[in-house]
Scaffold this motif. Structure first.
Motif, PDB file in Angstrom:
ATOM      1  N   ALA A 203       0.831  -1.210   0.000  1.00 36.99           N
ATOM      2  CA  ALA A 203       0.000   0.000   0.000  1.00 36.99           C
ATOM      3  C   ALA A 203       0.863   1.256   0.000  1.00 36.99           C
ATOM      4  O   ALA A 203       0.561   2.231  -0.700  1.00 36.99           O
ATOM      5  CB  ALA A 203      -0.924  -0.011   1.218  1.00 36.99           C
ATOM      6  N   ALA A 204       1.938   1.228   0.787  1.00 36.92           N
ATOM      7  CA  ALA A 204       2.847   2.380   0.802  1.00 36.92           C
ATOM      8  C   ALA A 204       3.529   2.559  -0.551  1.00 36.92           C
ATOM      9  O   ALA A 204       3.733   3.689  -1.020  1.00 36.92           O
ATOM     10  CB  ALA A 204       3.884   2.212   1.908  1.00 36.92           C
ATOM     11  N   ALA A 205       3.886   1.440  -1.195  1.00 40.51           N
ATOM     12  CA  ALA A 205       4.525   1.528  -2.502  1.00 40.51           C
ATOM     13  C   ALA A 205       3.585   2.141  -3.533  1.00 40.51           C
ATOM     14  O   ALA A 205       3.973   2.985  -4.344  1.00 40.51           O
ATOM     15  CB  ALA A 205       4.975   0.138  -2.951  1.00 40.51           C
ATOM     16  N   LEU A 206       2.330   1.743  -3.516  1.00 45.08           N
ATOM     17  CA  LEU A 206       1.356   2.312  -4.453  1.00 45.08           C
ATOM     18  C   LEU A 206       1.096   3.779  -4.152  1.00 45.08           C
ATOM     19  O   LEU A 206       0.865   4.580  -5.068  1.00 45.08           O
ATOM     20  CB  LEU A 206       0.054   1.517  -4.388  1.00 45.08           C
ATOM     21  N   LEU A 207       1.110   4.120  -2.859  1.00 48.07           N
ATOM     22  CA  LEU A 207       0.892   5.514  -2.487  1.00 48.07           C
ATOM     23  C   LEU A 207       2.048   6.389  -2.929  1.00 48.07           C
ATOM     24  O   LEU A 207       1.846   7.515  -3.412  1.00 48.07           O
ATOM     25  CB  LEU A 207       0.698   5.613  -0.974  1.00 48.07           C
ATOM     26  N   LEU A 208       3.263   5.895  -2.770  1.00 50.38           N
ATOM     27  CA  LEU A 208       4.433   6.664  -3.183  1.00 50.38           C
ATOM     28  C   LEU A 208       4.579   6.730  -4.689  1.00 50.38           C
ATOM     29  O   LEU A 208       5.197   7.651  -5.218  1.00 50.38           O
ATOM     30  CB  LEU A 208       5.702   6.053  -2.570  1.00 50.38           C
ATOM     31  N   ASP A 209       4.013   5.757  -5.348  1.00 49.02           N
ATOM     32  CA  ASP A 209       4.092   5.749  -6.805  1.00 49.02           C
ATOM     33  C   ASP A 209       3.056   6.735  -7.341  1.00 49.02           C
ATOM     34  O   ASP A 209       1.982   6.355  -7.787  1.00 49.02           O
ATOM     35  CB  ASP A 209       3.853   4.334  -7.333  1.00 49.02           C
ATOM     36  N   SER A 210       3.360   8.008  -7.238  1.00 51.07           N
ATOM     37  CA  SER A 210       2.380   9.053  -7.574  1.00 51.07           C
ATOM     38  C   SER A 210       1.962   9.023  -9.030  1.00 51.07           C
ATOM     39  O   SER A 210       0.926   9.575  -9.396  1.00 51.07           O
ATOM     40  CB  SER A 210       2.974  10.427  -7.256  1.00 51.07           C
ATOM     41  N   ARG A 211       2.722   8.364  -9.860  1.00 51.46           N
ATOM     42  CA  ARG A 211       2.360   8.294 -11.273  1.00 51.46           C
ATOM     43  C   ARG A 211       1.573   7.040 -11.572  1.00 51.46           C
ATOM     44  O   ARG A 211       1.473   6.618 -12.701  1.00 51.46           O
ATOM     45  CB  ARG A 211       3.625   8.334 -12.130  1.00 51.46           C
ATOM     46  N   GLY A 212       1.014   6.440 -10.529  1.00 47.23           N
ATOM     47  CA  GLY A 212       0.325   5.167 -10.720  1.00 47.23           C
ATOM     48  C   GLY A 212      -0.904   5.258 -11.588  1.00 47.23           C
ATOM     49  O   GLY A 212      -1.388   4.246 -12.074  1.00 47.23           O
ATOM     50  N   HIS A 213      -1.465   6.464 -11.820  1.00 47.83           N
ATOM     51  CA  HIS A 213      -2.644   6.595 -12.663  1.00 47.83           C
ATOM     52  C   HIS A 213      -2.284   6.826 -14.123  1.00 47.83           C
ATOM     53  O   HIS A 213      -3.165   6.987 -14.956  1.00 47.83           O
ATOM     54  CB  HIS A 213      -3.522   7.749 -12.166  1.00 47.83           C
ATOM     55  N   ARG A 214      -1.003   6.911 -14.434  1.00 47.45           N
ATOM     56  CA  ARG A 214      -0.570   7.091 -15.821  1.00 47.45           C
ATOM     57  C   ARG A 214       0.558   6.115 -16.121  1.00 47.45           C
ATOM     58  O   ARG A 214       1.251   5.643 -15.234  1.00 47.45           O
ATOM     59  CB  ARG A 214      -0.078   8.520 -16.059  1.00 47.45           C
ATOM     60  N   TRP A 215       0.756   5.891 -17.405  1.00 48.83           N
ATOM     61  CA  TRP A 215       1.869   5.043 -17.810  1.00 48.83           C
ATOM     62  C   TRP A 215       3.175   5.777 -17.587  1.00 48.83           C
ATOM     63  O   TRP A 215       3.318   6.956 -17.892  1.00 48.83           O
ATOM     64  CB  TRP A 215       1.732   4.675 -19.288  1.00 48.83           C
ATOM     65  N   ARG A 216       4.124   5.067 -17.043  1.00 45.67           N
ATOM     66  CA  ARG A 216       5.397   5.690 -16.725  1.00 45.67           C
ATOM     67  C   ARG A 216       6.394   5.592 -17.874  1.00 45.67           C
ATOM     68  O   ARG A 216       7.220   6.457 -18.066  1.00 45.67           O
ATOM     69  CB  ARG A 216       5.985   5.035 -15.473  1.00 45.67           C
ATOM     70  N   ASP A 217       6.345   4.504 -18.605  1.00 38.68           N
ATOM     71  CA  ASP A 217       7.267   4.321 -19.713  1.00 38.68           C
ATOM     72  C   ASP A 217       6.660   3.329 -20.690  1.00 38.68           C
ATOM     73  O   ASP A 217       5.529   2.845 -20.512  1.00 38.68           O
ATOM     74  CB  ASP A 217       8.642   3.844 -19.220  1.00 38.68           C
ATOM     75  N   ALA A 218       7.429   3.021 -21.737  1.00 36.52           N
ATOM     76  CA  ALA A 218       6.919   2.109 -22.762  1.00 36.52           C
ATOM     77  C   ALA A 218       6.674   0.715 -22.198  1.00 36.52           C
ATOM     78  O   ALA A 218       5.701   0.040 -22.565  1.00 36.52           O
ATOM     79  CB  ALA A 218       7.914   2.051 -23.926  1.00 36.52           C
ATOM     80  N   ARG A 219       7.529   0.281 -21.314  1.00 38.26           N
ATOM     81  CA  ARG A 219       7.350  -1.048 -20.725  1.00 38.26           C
ATOM     82  C   ARG A 219       6.053  -1.123 -19.932  1.00 38.26           C
ATOM     83  O   ARG A 219       5.333  -2.113 -19.959  1.00 38.26           O
ATOM     84  CB  ARG A 219       8.538  -1.368 -19.826  1.00 38.26           C
ATOM     85  N   ASP A 220       5.764  -0.051 -19.191  1.00 41.82           N
ATOM     86  CA  ASP A 220       4.532  -0.005 -18.425  1.00 41.82           C
ATOM     87  C   ASP A 220       3.319  -0.064 -19.340  1.00 41.82           C
ATOM     88  O   ASP A 220       2.329  -0.734 -19.058  1.00 41.82           O
ATOM     89  CB  ASP A 220       4.507   1.275 -17.593  1.00 41.82           C
ATOM     90  N   ALA A 221       3.383   0.658 -20.451  1.00 43.43           N
ATOM     91  CA  ALA A 221       2.277   0.632 -21.411  1.00 43.43           C
ATOM     92  C   ALA A 221       2.111  -0.747 -22.026  1.00 43.43           C
ATOM     93  O   ALA A 221       0.987  -1.233 -22.223  1.00 43.43           O
ATOM     94  CB  ALA A 221       2.514   1.663 -22.497  1.00 43.43           C
ATOM     95  N   GLU A 222       3.207  -1.401 -22.325  1.00 45.04           N
ATOM     96  CA  GLU A 222       3.126  -2.744 -22.890  1.00 45.04           C
ATOM     97  C   GLU A 222       2.511  -3.727 -21.897  1.00 45.04           C
ATOM     98  O   GLU A 222       1.719  -4.603 -22.279  1.00 45.04           O
ATOM     99  CB  GLU A 222       4.522  -3.211 -23.306  1.00 45.04           C
ATOM    100  N   MET A 223       2.847  -3.597 -20.645  1.00 43.82           N
ATOM    101  CA  MET A 223       2.286  -4.491 -19.639  1.00 43.82           C
ATOM    102  C   MET A 223       0.791  -4.265 -19.487  1.00 43.82           C
ATOM    103  O   MET A 223       0.024  -5.202 -19.275  1.00 43.82           O
ATOM    104  CB  MET A 223       2.981  -4.255 -18.291  1.00 43.82           C
ATOM    105  N   THR A 224       0.354  -3.011 -19.585  1.00 42.83           N
ATOM    106  CA  THR A 224      -1.056  -2.715 -19.405  1.00 42.83           C
ATOM    107  C   THR A 224      -1.872  -3.129 -20.617  1.00 42.83           C
ATOM    108  O   THR A 224      -2.928  -3.751 -20.502  1.00 42.83           O
ATOM    109  CB  THR A 224      -1.247  -1.216 -19.129  1.00 42.83           C
ATOM    110  N   LEU A 225      -1.389  -2.768 -21.826  1.00 40.48           N
ATOM    111  CA  LEU A 225      -2.124  -3.074 -23.054  1.00 40.48           C
ATOM    112  C   LEU A 225      -1.892  -4.482 -23.563  1.00 40.48           C
ATOM    113  O   LEU A 225      -2.653  -4.966 -24.410  1.00 40.48           O
ATOM    114  CB  LEU A 225      -1.716  -2.076 -24.147  1.00 40.48           C
ATOM    115  N   ARG A 226      -0.815  -5.113 -23.060  1.00 35.22           N
ATOM    116  CA  ARG A 226      -0.427  -6.442 -23.551  1.00 35.22           C
ATOM    117  C   ARG A 226      -0.232  -6.429 -25.072  1.00 35.22           C
ATOM    118  O   ARG A 226      -0.689  -7.304 -25.802  1.00 35.22           O
ATOM    119  CB  ARG A 226      -1.479  -7.486 -23.170  1.00 35.22           C
TER     120      ARG A 226
END
Length: 243
Positions: A203-226
């Protein structure tokens, strides 16, 4: 950060799939590990201070002296008798007989008398006592149970609860040191500490990850969109507003 799909529409990350959650937790694994370690150390310290904790149980059978008590009312009957007999004086005398002297409050904290119904439908009082060793646990449970029997039989010659109820009691199951069991399981609490540490650290990690509502990089987008990402367009609107 802003990304676009194949239609050119701007896409934001609204959900949090398991793969992305694991990705965030792995990125903050140090935080999660610290949370788990702190809780485990707290449990170990508590176990060291508390020491072993054994519990023993004595069973008192309660018999109505009137045939008006039906089997379905046995538990209510047991509660009424317990309420009429249990008192501060009973507790103090039981603590003295068990060798606790004037430590009545500590004796009370370790004591757990519970009116209930046995398998044969008889009203009973289950007296559980926790001690530092099996002998102490059995002595505490038996002292309270035997004194309770004495008080019930003494008052049974009169009418309990304002003259509407009379009862007799006997010790049907004395507590034995050989049957005492550990009521505190350090391993179980360690497992709970690990699970709670993962939850709190995550929970603390998700809270600190302030960019959790947006894609952070291309890898993050690939994981979300598959799906493979062909390109990423940085969002300059925030920078333009600052200028």
């Amino acid at each position: 950060m802003r990304s676009t799909d194949h239609t050119g529409r701007r896409v934001r990350r609204e959900d949090l799939p398991v793969s992305e959650l694991l990705y965030v937790l792995w990125g903050r694994r140090g935080l999660v590990t610290c949370a788990v370690g702190l809780l485990v150390l707290a449990v170990l310290f508590f176990s060291l201070v508390r020491g072993p904790d054994y519990a023993a149980e004595a069973v008192v059978g309660i018999t109505p002296q009137q045939p008006s008590v039906e089997s379905a009312e046995q538990e209510v009957f047991a509660e009424e008798v317990f309420g009429a007999v249990a008192s501060r004086g009973l507790l103090e005398e039981a603590a003295r007989r068990a060798g606790w002297g004037s430590r009545t409050e500590e004796f009370r904290e370790r004591l757990d008398p519970e009116p209930s119904v046995a398998q044969d439908g008889r009203a009973v009082l289950r007296v559980t006592f926790r001690g530092d060793d099996p002998r102490q646990a059995a002595a505490g449970a038996n002292a309270y149970a035997r004194l309770f029997v004495e008080r019930v039989n003494r008052l049974g010659q009169e009418r309990l609860a304002g003259g509407s109820l009379a009862a007799g009691a006997e010790l049907v199951g004395a507590a034995s040191p050989r049957e005492a069991y550990l009521s505190y399981h350090p391993l179980l609490y360690l497992l709970l500490a690990v699970a709670l540490g993962v939850v709190l650290g995550g929970a603390a990690a998700l809270l600190l990850d302030s960019r959790g509502h947006r894609w952070r990089d291309a890898r993050d987008a690939e994981m979300t969109l598959r799906a493979p990402v062909l390109g990423v367009i940085p969002e300059y609107s925030a920078l333009e507003r600052e200028e």
